[in-house]
Design a protein around this motif. Structure first.
Motif, short mmCIF file in Angstrom:
data_model
loop_
_atom_site.label_atom_id
_atom_site.label_comp_id
_atom_site.label_asym_id
_atom_site.label_seq_id
_atom_site.Cartn_x
_atom_site.Cartn_y
_atom_site.Cartn_z
N ALA A 159 -4.33 -10.83 -0.26
CA ALA A 159 -4.84 -9.80 -1.17
C ALA A 159 -3.63 -9.09 -1.77
O ALA A 159 -2.66 -8.79 -1.06
CB ALA A 159 -5.73 -8.81 -0.44
N VAL A 160 -3.69 -8.82 -3.08
CA VAL A 160 -2.63 -8.08 -3.77
C VAL A 160 -3.23 -6.79 -4.29
O VAL A 160 -4.20 -6.80 -5.06
CB VAL A 160 -2.02 -8.91 -4.92
N ASP A 206 -12.36 -8.12 5.45
CA ASP A 206 -12.62 -9.47 4.96
C ASP A 206 -11.97 -10.48 5.90
O ASP A 206 -10.73 -10.57 5.96
CB ASP A 206 -12.05 -9.62 3.54
N PRO A 207 -12.75 -11.28 6.62
CA PRO A 207 -12.16 -12.22 7.57
C PRO A 207 -11.34 -13.31 6.92
O PRO A 207 -10.52 -13.96 7.59
CB PRO A 207 -13.39 -12.80 8.28
N GLY A 217 -1.87 -8.74 3.30
CA GLY A 217 -1.95 -8.00 2.05
C GLY A 217 -0.57 -7.69 1.50
O GLY A 217 0.40 -7.54 2.25
N VAL A 218 -0.48 -7.60 0.17
CA VAL A 218 0.75 -7.23 -0.52
C VAL A 218 0.45 -6.03 -1.40
O VAL A 218 -0.51 -6.04 -2.16
CB VAL A 218 1.30 -8.39 -1.38
N ARG A 255 -5.46 -3.60 10.20
CA ARG A 255 -5.15 -4.57 11.25
C ARG A 255 -4.31 -5.74 10.74
O ARG A 255 -3.61 -6.40 11.52
CB ARG A 255 -6.45 -5.12 11.85
N LYS A 256 -4.40 -6.03 9.45
CA LYS A 256 -3.70 -7.18 8.89
C LYS A 256 -2.25 -6.82 8.53
O LYS A 256 -1.97 -5.68 8.16
CB LYS A 256 -4.42 -7.67 7.62
N PRO A 257 -1.33 -7.76 8.60
CA PRO A 257 0.05 -7.50 8.16
C PRO A 257 0.08 -7.16 6.67
O PRO A 257 -0.63 -7.77 5.86
CB PRO A 257 0.77 -8.82 8.43
#
Length: 253
Positions: free
Chosen positions: A15-16, A46-47, A52-53, A96-98
């Motif tokens: 995701a951006v 979103d699994p 993300g950026v 939770r996501k990097p």
């Protein structure tokens, strides 16, 4: 998809999120806060999204920090402001996501804080970083809690007490940024790095982030919300903000 002042784009496993108020140097606004908070919630929920950026629109700024034109003018307003903004600044830590901050230009004040709340910073060689709040008679809120953990106490004190910007190369040297790359290659490099992370085991990535970020938040955040407004009682803040708006050098007493 546009959320507030943030453009949200899903690219397969990535995701951006693009901070999108370039005419205001992507300064922190209610619409930008909304977009960043809701955009990161989408990343988290979103699994299919692994990484993300976050970047800024334009060549000048990642995020220039708070919009001084709409700055609070009393301790009560200041407390409301910091209570509203601090959760946005720490939102990348809670995701939770990097997350990778692809810093394309100036990252000052709150913009710097959004960047260091991400897990990694990849910087354009044209980027500049700083916590200039001292020039307004203030101190950074979130960065005051985090910067010394990254660069050590003496350098954190130097950065926050002088308020002078540093280059992308200096940010790499201090351990703030992972690396600096040619400006034209910034997104290519950040996305390639994101793809490498996305190829790793999803749960292991999330557990690694959770482990390294354990202990963040809590009493420190509450202290910042309670302590920050007291500075707004000083004449120096009035002078600093007025000088900024008048484009003159402040005369602190």
């Amino acid at each position: 998809m546009r959320i507030g002042s943030v453009e949200f784009e899903k690219r397969d496993r990535l995701a951006v999120l693009t901070l999108d108020e370039p005419t205001k140097l992507n300064a922190i606004s209610p619409a930008l806060c909304q977009g960043l908070s809701e955009g990161l919630a989408l990343v988290d929920g979103d699994p299919d999204i692994r990484v993300g950026v976050i970047t800024g629109r334009g060549d000048k700024a990642f995020c220039a920090g708070a919009d001084i034109g709409s700055f609070p003018e009393s301790p009560e307003q200041a407390r409301d402001f910091i209570a509203r903004v601090l959760p946005v600044l720490e939102a990348p830590e809670r995701c939770r996501k990097p997350l990778i901050a692809a810093v394309n230009g100036i990252a000052f004040g709150g913009g710097f804080e959004i960047a260091i709340a991400c897990d990694f910073i990849v910087a354009s060689d044209q980027a500049k970083f700083g916590v200039p709040e001292i020039q307004l008679g203030l101190l950074p809120g979130f960065a005051l809690l985090r910067l010394h953990q990254i660069v050590g106490r003496p350098r954190a004190k130097e950065l926050s007490m002088l308020g002078e910007p540093i280059s992308a190369a200096q940010a790499v040297e201090l351990g703030i940024a992972l690396r600096a790359v040619p400006h034209a290659n910034l997104m290519e490099d950040a996305l390639a790095f994101a793809e490498k992370l996305a190829a790793k085991p999803r749960m292991a990535l999330q557990m690694a982030k959770s482990f390294y970020n354990r202990g963040l938040g809590g009493d420190d955040m509450r202290y910042a919300v309670d302590a920050f407004p007291f500075l707004f009682q000083t004449d120096d803040v009035k002078e600093g903000v007025d000088a900024f708006r008048s484009k003159r050098r402040p005369q602190f007493k």
